[in-house]
Design an enzyme around this catalytic site. Structure first.
Site, short mmCIF file in Angstrom:
data_model
loop_
_atom_site.label_atom_id
_atom_site.label_comp_id
_atom_site.label_asym_id
_atom_site.label_seq_id
_atom_site.Cartn_x
_atom_site.Cartn_y
_atom_site.Cartn_z
N GLY A 142 -17.50 8.89 -18.66
CA GLY A 142 -18.38 9.06 -19.81
C GLY A 142 -17.71 9.95 -20.84
O GLY A 142 -16.49 10.06 -20.85
N HIS A 143 -18.52 10.55 -21.70
CA HIS A 143 -17.97 11.41 -22.76
C HIS A 143 -17.24 12.61 -22.18
O HIS A 143 -16.17 12.98 -22.62
CB HIS A 143 -19.06 11.92 -23.68
CG HIS A 143 -19.86 10.82 -24.31
ND1 HIS A 143 -19.27 9.70 -24.82
CD2 HIS A 143 -21.18 10.68 -24.50
CE1 HIS A 143 -20.21 8.92 -25.31
NE2 HIS A 143 -21.38 9.49 -25.12
N PHE A 144 -17.86 13.26 -21.22
CA PHE A 144 -17.34 14.55 -20.76
C PHE A 144 -16.78 14.50 -19.36
O PHE A 144 -15.89 15.25 -19.00
CB PHE A 144 -18.44 15.61 -20.77
CG PHE A 144 -19.27 15.58 -21.98
CD1 PHE A 144 -18.72 15.96 -23.20
CD2 PHE A 144 -20.59 15.14 -21.94
CE1 PHE A 144 -19.48 15.91 -24.35
CE2 PHE A 144 -21.35 15.09 -23.08
CZ PHE A 144 -20.80 15.48 -24.30
N GLY A 145 -17.35 13.60 -18.56
CA GLY A 145 -16.99 13.65 -17.16
C GLY A 145 -16.45 12.34 -16.66
O GLY A 145 -16.38 11.34 -17.36
N LYS A 146 -16.01 12.38 -15.42
CA LYS A 146 -15.62 11.14 -14.76
C LYS A 146 -16.25 11.13 -13.38
O LYS A 146 -16.52 12.18 -12.79
CB LYS A 146 -14.11 11.01 -14.72
CG LYS A 146 -13.37 12.16 -14.02
CD LYS A 146 -11.89 11.79 -13.94
CE LYS A 146 -11.12 12.68 -12.99
NZ LYS A 146 -10.86 14.02 -13.46
N LEU A 193 -14.89 5.35 -10.59
CA LEU A 193 -16.10 4.52 -10.70
C LEU A 193 -16.54 4.38 -12.15
O LEU A 193 -17.14 3.39 -12.54
CB LEU A 193 -17.24 5.14 -9.89
CG LEU A 193 -17.10 5.08 -8.38
CD1 LEU A 193 -18.19 5.91 -7.70
CD2 LEU A 193 -17.17 3.63 -7.89
N ASP A 239 -31.11 10.30 -21.85
CA ASP A 239 -29.97 9.37 -21.86
C ASP A 239 -30.28 8.13 -21.03
O ASP A 239 -29.42 7.61 -20.33
CB ASP A 239 -28.72 10.09 -21.33
CG ASP A 239 -27.41 9.42 -21.76
OD1 ASP A 239 -27.47 8.45 -22.56
OD2 ASP A 239 -26.35 9.84 -21.29
P1 ADP Z 1 -21.32 10.19 -17.66
O1 ADP Z 1 -22.12 11.44 -17.79
O2 ADP Z 1 -19.87 10.44 -17.82
O3 ADP Z 1 -21.86 9.06 -18.48
P2 ADP Z 1 -22.40 8.85 -15.31
O4 ADP Z 1 -23.10 9.69 -14.29
O5 ADP Z 1 -23.24 8.00 -16.19
O6 ADP Z 1 -21.40 9.77 -16.13
O7 ADP Z 1 -21.36 7.91 -14.55
C1 ADP Z 1 -20.48 7.06 -15.26
C2 ADP Z 1 -20.37 5.71 -14.56
O8 ADP Z 1 -19.89 5.89 -13.22
C3 ADP Z 1 -21.73 5.00 -14.41
O9 ADP Z 1 -22.04 4.23 -15.53
C4 ADP Z 1 -21.49 4.15 -13.16
O10 ADP Z 1 -20.82 2.95 -13.49
C5 ADP Z 1 -20.55 5.01 -12.31
N1 ADP Z 1 -21.32 5.82 -11.33
C6 ADP Z 1 -21.90 7.02 -11.56
N2 ADP Z 1 -22.52 7.51 -10.47
C7 ADP Z 1 -22.34 6.60 -9.50
C8 ADP Z 1 -22.76 6.51 -8.12
N3 ADP Z 1 -23.50 7.49 -7.55
N4 ADP Z 1 -22.40 5.41 -7.41
C9 ADP Z 1 -21.68 4.43 -8.01
N5 ADP Z 1 -21.27 4.44 -9.28
C10 ADP Z 1 -21.58 5.51 -10.05
MG MG Z 2 -23.57 7.87 -18.24
#
Ligand code: ADP
Ligand code: MG
Length: 316
Positions: free
Chosen positions: A46-50, A43, A165
């Protein structure tokens, strides 16, 4: 049970984590078994996670539920592990219409990794949703989203958290009429602090969303989230046009550079009173609201309650 005890142990072993004020992971009944979690598609990253879309198929007949699963990238360090743990502990304390719902954690017997399970929002973040649905989203809808973000933020503040953030990429879309704040990866509790959080590791911070006090003094107040909301409102009013994105616009303003140089130039520009421009087609009244989020001094900025009543006035 064993899984949860291990999570607690990870937390205790890592000196970077301050366990005080954290809820006890051991009390969490929401454990998802890793073997039932079927990966469907990525989906986002980000920097650290997916984050991945998964089916939790505990009956093995594909009738299970869709969930969004956040995990660390393979090369992640101890600090990042503790960040994800902190994110889990933050999310499970939050319950609000405009905040993405925590569902649980997943871990496997004998494993050392764990994942965050949350509700899946099929329409993705505002950053993907707005540019693709522009024709059917008018200004009233944009302002509805803006108000809902403020309501989520007002609640977050009432629980003594600072998000740190807030950006369109971290606001997820549930339906045409409902958005929710997600990504609590940088969220900090200010319960035991003096109303602000002092940054310990600078990491890769979203500098173009940050207020001057964050860039200069590494201090985060509730009012610093208000500044980031102003930048998020700017993104919303541009329908998240990448050509008009905050990094693109600020880079045009201060010239391209890297690392600390960027921060230095950005701070000079902000201190000289320079701000993001009024987005094309954005009503003056909304731009005035943005600018009241971008007052140099945190004390002079509007707060989320004030923003909510301004958006309510604009509704009629
Ligand atoms: P990071 O800390 O790596 O930035 P995020 O929580 O922002 O992680 O998630 C990265 C991307 O994944 C988001 O910008 C969004 O597009 C998708 N995403 C995250 N959580 C969800 C969710 N609960 N449902 C659908 N898409 C999601
Ligand atoms: Mg994010």
């Amino acid at each position: 049970r064993a899984v949860l005890q291990r999570l607690v142990r990870i937390e205790e072993e890592d000196p970077a984590i301050d366990s005080s004020g954290m809820p006890n992971v051991d009390l969490d009944p929401n454990v998802f078994e890793k073997r039932f979690l079927k990966r469907i598609r990525p989906l986002g990253e980000g920097h650290f996670g997916k984050v991945e879309l998964c089916l939790y198929d505990s009956r093995g007949d594909r009738t299970g539920e869709l969930v969004a699963v956040k995990s660390l990238k393979s090369e992640s360090s101890g600090v990042e592990t503790s960040n994800l743990l902190r994110e889990i502990n933050t999310m499970r304390e939050l319950l609000h219409e405009n905040i993405v719902k925590y569902k649980g954690v997943s871990a496997e017997e004998g494993g050392t990794t764990f994942k965050l399970i949350m509700e899946y929002l099929p329409m993705g973040s505002l950053k993907e949703y707005l540019p693709h649905n522009k024709p059917k989203i008018d200004h009233n809808k944009l302002l509805l989203y803006a108000k809902q973000i403020c309501e989520g933020m007002e609640y977050l503040g009432s629980q003594n958290y600072i998000h740190r953030d807030l950006a369109a990429r971290n606001v997820l879309v549930e339906s045409e009429n409902l958005v929710k704040i997600g990504d609590f990866g940088l969220t900090k509790s200010i319960k035991d602090n003096e109303g602000y959080y002092r940054v310990k590791e600078e990491q890769e911070s979203p500098v173009f969303w940050y207020a001057p006090e964050c860039l200069v003094h590494l201090k985060f107040y509730r009012a610093s989230d208000v500044w980031s909301f102003g930048v998020t409102l700017y993104e919303i009013m541009t329908y998240c046009d990448t050509k008009k994105s905050p990094p693109a616009m600020f880079s045009d303003m201060i010239g391209r550079s890297q690392g600390q140089m960027t921060v230095t130039r950005l701070v000079s520009a902000l201190e000289a009173g320079r701000r993001l421009p009024c987005p094309t087609g954005c009503p003056e009244k909304i731009y005035i609201l943005m600018k009241s989020c971008w007052e140099h001094s945190p004390d002079h900025r509007i707060d989320f309650q004030g923003l909510i009543s301004e958006f309510q006035k604009l509704e009629t």
